[in-house]
Design a protein around this motif. Structure first.
Motif, PDB file in Angstrom:
ATOM      1  N   TYR A  35       0.681  -1.188  -0.210  1.00 58.16           N
ATOM      2  CA  TYR A  35       0.061  -0.102  -0.144  1.00 58.16           C
ATOM      3  C   TYR A  35       0.450   1.270   0.158  1.00 58.16           C
ATOM      4  O   TYR A  35       0.051   2.998  -0.145  1.00 58.16           O
ATOM      5  CB  TYR A  35      -1.069  -0.365   1.018  1.00 58.16           C
ATOM      6  CG  TYR A  35      -2.087  -1.208   1.116  1.00 58.16           C
ATOM      7  CD1 TYR A  35      -2.502  -1.890   0.514  1.00 58.16           C
ATOM      8  CD2 TYR A  35      -3.172  -1.198   2.220  1.00 58.16           C
ATOM      9  CE1 TYR A  35      -3.063  -2.502   0.448  1.00 58.16           C
ATOM     10  CE2 TYR A  35      -3.649  -2.056   2.266  1.00 58.16           C
ATOM     11  CZ  TYR A  35      -3.891  -2.969   1.476  1.00 58.16           C
ATOM     12  OH  TYR A  35      -4.533  -4.211   2.136  1.00 58.16           O
ATOM     13  N   VAL A  70       2.947   0.927   8.136  1.00 54.42           N
ATOM     14  CA  VAL A  70       2.205   1.013   9.504  1.00 54.42           C
ATOM     15  C   VAL A  70       2.744   1.168  10.791  1.00 54.42           C
ATOM     16  O   VAL A  70       3.247  -0.146  10.931  1.00 54.42           O
ATOM     17  CB  VAL A  70       0.120   1.712   9.425  1.00 54.42           C
ATOM     18  CG1 VAL A  70      -0.057   1.872   8.083  1.00 54.42           C
ATOM     19  CG2 VAL A  70       0.251  -0.191   9.006  1.00 54.42           C
ATOM     20  N   CYS A  95      -3.266   3.039  12.036  1.00 62.62           N
ATOM     21  CA  CYS A  95      -4.428   1.696  11.805  1.00 62.62           C
ATOM     22  C   CYS A  95      -5.649   1.882  12.368  1.00 62.62           C
ATOM     23  O   CYS A  95      -5.489   2.327  13.409  1.00 62.62           O
ATOM     24  CB  CYS A  95      -3.465   0.810  11.392  1.00 62.62           C
ATOM     25  SG  CYS A  95      -5.139  -0.625  11.590  1.00 62.62           S
ATOM     26  N   SER A  96      -6.875   2.402  11.890  1.00 58.24           N
ATOM     27  CA  SER A  96      -8.231   2.077  11.759  1.00 58.24           C
ATOM     28  C   SER A  96      -8.346   0.699  12.478  1.00 58.24           C
ATOM     29  O   SER A  96      -9.552   1.464  14.216  1.00 58.24           O
ATOM     30  CB  SER A  96      -9.606   2.592  11.165  1.00 58.24           C
ATOM     31  OG  SER A  96      -9.186   1.852  10.207  1.00 58.24           O
ATOM     32  N   LEU A  97      -8.311   0.192  12.431  1.00 53.61           N
ATOM     33  CA  LEU A  97      -8.247  -1.015  13.594  1.00 53.61           C
ATOM     34  C   LEU A  97      -7.645  -1.206  14.807  1.00 53.61           C
ATOM     35  O   LEU A  97      -8.417  -1.351  15.227  1.00 53.61           O
ATOM     36  CB  LEU A  97      -8.079  -1.981  12.394  1.00 53.61           C
ATOM     37  CG  LEU A  97      -9.069  -3.067  11.357  1.00 53.61           C
ATOM     38  CD1 LEU A  97      -7.896  -4.195  10.552  1.00 53.61           C
ATOM     39  CD2 LEU A  97      -9.901  -3.327  12.183  1.00 53.61           C
ATOM     40  N   ASN A 123      -3.106  -6.118  12.151  1.00 48.00           N
ATOM     41  CA  ASN A 123      -3.461  -4.486  12.988  1.00 48.00           C
ATOM     42  C   ASN A 123      -3.948  -4.254  14.162  1.00 48.00           C
ATOM     43  O   ASN A 123      -4.871  -3.931  14.318  1.00 48.00           O
ATOM     44  CB  ASN A 123      -4.641  -4.239  12.413  1.00 48.00           C
ATOM     45  CG  ASN A 123      -3.478  -5.355  10.449  1.00 48.00           C
ATOM     46  OD1 ASN A 123      -3.587  -5.957  10.711  1.00 48.00           O
ATOM     47  ND2 ASN A 123      -4.225  -4.160   9.314  1.00 48.00           N
ATOM     48  N   CYS A 181     -12.181  -1.676   9.005  1.00 42.21           N
ATOM     49  CA  CYS A 181     -11.041  -0.484   8.344  1.00 42.21           C
ATOM     50  C   CYS A 181     -11.684   0.414   7.280  1.00 42.21           C
ATOM     51  O   CYS A 181     -12.360  -0.014   6.623  1.00 42.21           O
ATOM     52  CB  CYS A 181      -9.657  -1.380   7.409  1.00 42.21           C
ATOM     53  SG  CYS A 181      -9.135  -1.176   5.880  1.00 42.21           S
ATOM     54  N   VAL A 183     -10.435   1.743   4.865  1.00 41.82           N
ATOM     55  CA  VAL A 183     -10.388   1.450   3.316  1.00 41.82           C
ATOM     56  C   VAL A 183     -11.423   0.342   3.061  1.00 41.82           C
ATOM     57  O   VAL A 183     -11.466   1.202   1.892  1.00 41.82           O
ATOM     58  CB  VAL A 183      -9.033   1.815   2.947  1.00 41.82           C
ATOM     59  CG1 VAL A 183      -8.922   1.253   1.864  1.00 41.82           C
ATOM     60  CG2 VAL A 183      -7.703   2.590   4.142  1.00 41.82           C
ATOM     61  N   HIS A 184     -11.421  -0.428   3.269  1.00 43.37           N
ATOM     62  CA  HIS A 184     -12.076  -1.399   3.017  1.00 43.37           C
ATOM     63  C   HIS A 184     -13.646  -1.417   3.104  1.00 43.37           C
ATOM     64  O   HIS A 184     -14.223  -2.475   2.604  1.00 43.37           O
ATOM     65  CB  HIS A 184     -11.679  -3.084   3.702  1.00 43.37           C
ATOM     66  CG  HIS A 184     -10.195  -2.794   2.856  1.00 43.37           C
ATOM     67  ND1 HIS A 184      -8.252  -2.831   3.385  1.00 43.37           N
ATOM     68  CD2 HIS A 184      -9.711  -3.740   1.828  1.00 43.37           C
ATOM     69  CE1 HIS A 184      -8.216  -2.925   2.620  1.00 43.37           C
ATOM     70  NE2 HIS A 184      -8.138  -3.177   1.866  1.00 43.37           N
ATOM     71  N   GLU A 209     -10.821  -7.630   4.890  1.00 42.41           N
ATOM     72  CA  GLU A 209     -10.984  -6.898   5.332  1.00 42.41           C
ATOM     73  C   GLU A 209     -12.759  -5.750   4.534  1.00 42.41           C
ATOM     74  O   GLU A 209     -13.732  -4.864   5.111  1.00 42.41           O
ATOM     75  CB  GLU A 209     -10.253  -5.919   6.048  1.00 42.41           C
ATOM     76  CG  GLU A 209      -9.126  -6.220   6.637  1.00 42.41           C
ATOM     77  CD  GLU A 209      -7.823  -5.289   6.399  1.00 42.41           C
ATOM     78  OE1 GLU A 209      -7.769  -3.738   6.313  1.00 42.41           O
ATOM     79  OE2 GLU A 209      -6.449  -5.368   7.389  1.00 42.41           O
ATOM     80  N   CYS A 274      -5.015   4.047   1.557  1.00 37.34           N
ATOM     81  CA  CYS A 274      -5.150   3.936   3.015  1.00 37.34           C
ATOM     82  C   CYS A 274      -4.084   5.690   3.292  1.00 37.34           C
ATOM     83  O   CYS A 274      -2.553   6.121   3.394  1.00 37.34           O
ATOM     84  CB  CYS A 274      -4.156   2.895   3.449  1.00 37.34           C
ATOM     85  SG  CYS A 274      -3.832   3.222   5.421  1.00 37.34           S
ATOM     86  N   TYR A 276      -3.398   6.521   6.039  1.00 38.47           N
ATOM     87  CA  TYR A 276      -2.156   5.945   7.333  1.00 38.47           C
ATOM     88  C   TYR A 276      -0.741   6.259   6.476  1.00 38.47           C
ATOM     89  O   TYR A 276       0.339   6.407   6.089  1.00 38.47           O
ATOM     90  CB  TYR A 276      -2.573   5.025   8.103  1.00 38.47           C
ATOM     91  CG  TYR A 276      -3.797   5.781   9.273  1.00 38.47           C
ATOM     92  CD1 TYR A 276      -3.424   6.450  10.419  1.00 38.47           C
ATOM     93  CD2 TYR A 276      -4.839   4.819   8.936  1.00 38.47           C
ATOM     94  CE1 TYR A 276      -4.756   6.231  11.125  1.00 38.47           C
ATOM     95  CE2 TYR A 276      -6.107   4.578  10.086  1.00 38.47           C
ATOM     96  CZ  TYR A 276      -5.611   5.769  10.817  1.00 38.47           C
ATOM     97  OH  TYR A 276      -7.285   5.707  11.222  1.00 38.47           O
ATOM     98  N   MET A 277      -1.037   4.783   5.736  1.00 42.24           N
ATOM     99  CA  MET A 277       0.202   4.026   4.762  1.00 42.24           C
ATOM    100  C   MET A 277       0.918   5.933   3.840  1.00 42.24           C
ATOM    101  O   MET A 277       1.922   5.466   3.459  1.00 42.24           O
ATOM    102  CB  MET A 277      -0.412   3.632   3.569  1.00 42.24           C
ATOM    103  CG  MET A 277      -0.340   1.822   4.223  1.00 42.24           C
ATOM    104  SD  MET A 277       0.788   0.937   4.626  1.00 42.24           S
ATOM    105  CE  MET A 277      -0.164  -0.869   4.832  1.00 42.24           C
TER     106      MET A 277
HETATM  107 FE1  SF4 Z   1      -5.174   0.073   8.786  1.00 39.91          FE
HETATM  108 FE2  SF4 Z   1      -4.547   1.185   6.422  1.00 39.91          FE
HETATM  109 FE3  SF4 Z   1      -4.302  -1.476   6.365  1.00 39.91          FE
HETATM  110 FE4  SF4 Z   1      -7.273  -0.160   6.749  1.00 39.91          FE
HETATM  111  S1  SF4 Z   1      -5.289  -0.090   5.088  1.00 39.91           S
HETATM  112  S2  SF4 Z   1      -6.376  -2.005   7.817  1.00 39.91           S
HETATM  113  S3  SF4 Z   1      -6.445   1.838   7.991  1.00 39.91           S
HETATM  114  S4  SF4 Z   1      -3.184  -0.119   7.700  1.00 39.91           S
END
Ligand code: SF4
Ligand code: 13P
Length: 318
Positions: A35, A70, A95-97, A123, A181, A183-184, A209, A274, A276-277
Motif C-alpha cells: 500500500y 504502518v 491504522c483504524s483497526l 493490525n 478498516c 479503507v475496506h 477486510e 489508506c 495512514y500508509m
Molecule cells: Fe489499517 Fe490502512 Fe490497512 Fe486499513 S488499509 S487495515 S486503515 S493500515
C-alpha cells in the motif's frame, strides 16, 4: 545572504540515490507494504503482505530495519528484533483497526468472556498483542482457526469483517470485537454492480477486510499477496480490485497486458487510499534514515508478552 531551508536542500537531492547510500552506510533493510506509494515500493528490498513482512523482519541480519508501512507493522518488527533499530518514516502512520481497539477496553472485553482463547489480527497495538494468545494476518487467519479444537471458544479482534469471513469459512462460532478498516469499508456496492455491467468479463477480487455484502459478490478473496498471485495465475484479463489501490501498481507491473479497475468508493473521494500508509513519503523515508528517527521503542515487559502470540502465529502458519 539567502538562507537555504532544509526543504530546499531536500528538493535538490536525488532521494533515491541518497536513500540507497544511507542503506549501505547503516547496513539497513527497507521493508515495504504493497500500500506504499510506487516510488517507495520500487526501492524497497522487499515488498509483501503483513505475514511476509513479519517473516522477513524475523529473519533479517541487517542492523537497521526501515519499515515503510504502518506503526503496528514496525512495532511487530521491533518485537521480533529487540536489539535492532527499527525506523518508521512517520510515527503517525497508524491504522483504524489498531486505533479502534484500545488495550484497557479490550482487557475488559476479554474479562467478560472467560474460557475464550484470544486471536488478534496483527493490525493491533503491542499492548493488545500482549493480551492475546495467538496473532494472525489475513493470509493465515483461517488456517490458524482451523487448527484449534472444535470445542475451543474464541474471541477474535479487532476486525469484525475478517472475523465474519473466518466464521463463514470455518463454521466456527467466534465472539467478535466491532472494529473495521476505514479503507475496506469504503467501497460502494451500487458502483461495483454498475462496473460489473460495464465489464461483464471482469472478476471481482477482494481483501477479507471488506464488508460481507461485497465479499459475497467476490470471485476471489485473499490477502494482498494472495490477490497478486491470483491475477498472475488466472487467465482473465480484467479485474475489479477491492482493496487499497497501492497494490494495483504491482499488479500492473506483473501483468502489464491486463486491466485492473480499482473498486470505487461510496463518495467521490480518494477513500480507497489508506491515509495512514500514505503518510510515508520518499522525503520522510530519506529523513528517517539520515536522522535515524523516528525509532520504535517498546517497554520490554510488553514486548516479551507480545512476542509469544506472534511466535505462536509463525509456528502455526508454517
Ligand atoms: Fe489499517 Fe490502512 Fe490497512 Fe486499513 S488499509 S487495515 S486503515 S493500515
Ligand atoms: P495484508 O497485508 O495481510 O494483505 O493486510 C492488508 C492491510 O490492510 C494491512 O494493513
Amino acid at each position: 545572504m539567502d538562507t537555504v531551508t532544509e526543504t530546499e536542500i531536500i528538493l535538490n537531492l536525488n532521494l533515491e540515490e541518497e536513500i540507497l547510500a544511507l542503506k549501505k552506510k547503516l547496513n539497513a533493510v527497507i521493508l515495504a507494504h504493497y500500500y506504499q506509494e510506487s516510488e517507495i515500493q520500487d526501492l524497497a528490498d522487499f515488498i509483501g503482505d503483513s505475514l511476509e513482512l513479519s517473516k522477513k523482519a524475523a529473519a533479517t541480519d541487517a542492523d537497521v530495519i526501515v519499515f515503510a508501512g504502518v506503526h503496528f507493522m514496525a512495532e511487530t518488527a521491533k518485537i521480533l528484533n529487540p536489539t535492532k533499530k527499527v525506523l518508521l518514516p512517520d510515527l503517525n502512520a497508524g491504522c483504524s483497526l489498531a486505533e479502534g481497539c484500545p488495550a484497557p477496553l479490550f482487557k475488559k472485553f476479554i474479562d467478560l468472556h472467560p474460557d475464550h482463547i484470544v486471536i488478534s489480527y496483527i493490525n493491533c497495538s503491542a499492548n493488545v498483542k500482549a493480551l492475546s494468545d495467538i496473532i494472525c494476518t489475513s493470509s493465515n487467519a483461517v488456517k490458524i482457526v482451523e487448527q484449534l479444537p472444535p470445542e475451543q471458544k474464541i474471541i477474535f479482534a479487532p476486525d469484525r469483517n475478517l472475523g465474519k469471513y473466518i466464521i463463514k469459512k470455518t463454521g466456527r462460532d467466534m465472539v467478535l470485537w466491532e472494529g473495521s478498516c476505514i479503507v475496506h469499508e469504503t467501497f460502494s456496492d451500487k458502483k461495483i454492480i454498475q462496473l460489473k455491467l460495464e465489464y461483464p468479463e471482469a472478476l471481482l477480487i477482494a481483501h477479507p477486510e471488506c464488508e460481507e455484502t461485497l465479499l459475497n459478490r467476490a470471485d476471489f478473496i485473499g490477502s494482498t499477496s494472495a490477490l497478486l498471485k491470483f491475477i498472475e495465475e488466472n487467465p482473465a484479463n480484467e479485474f475489479i480490485v477491492a482493496t487499497e489501490e497501492g497494490i494495483i501498481y504491482q499488479m500492473q507491473k506483473k501483468c502489464p497486458e491486463k486491466k485492473f479497475i480499482p473498486a470505487p468508493p461510496e463518495e467521490n473521494c480518494a477513500c480507497n487510499q489508506c491515509p495512514y500508509m500514505k503518510l510515508n513519503t520518499m522525503e520522510k523515508l530519506y529523513l528517517c534514515m539520515r536522522d535515524q528517527k523516528p525509532e520504535i521503542i517498546l517497554d520490554e515487559e510488553i514486548r516479551l508478552r507480545a512476542l509469544k502470540p506472534i511466535q505462536k502465529m509463525l509456528e502455526m502458519s508454517k
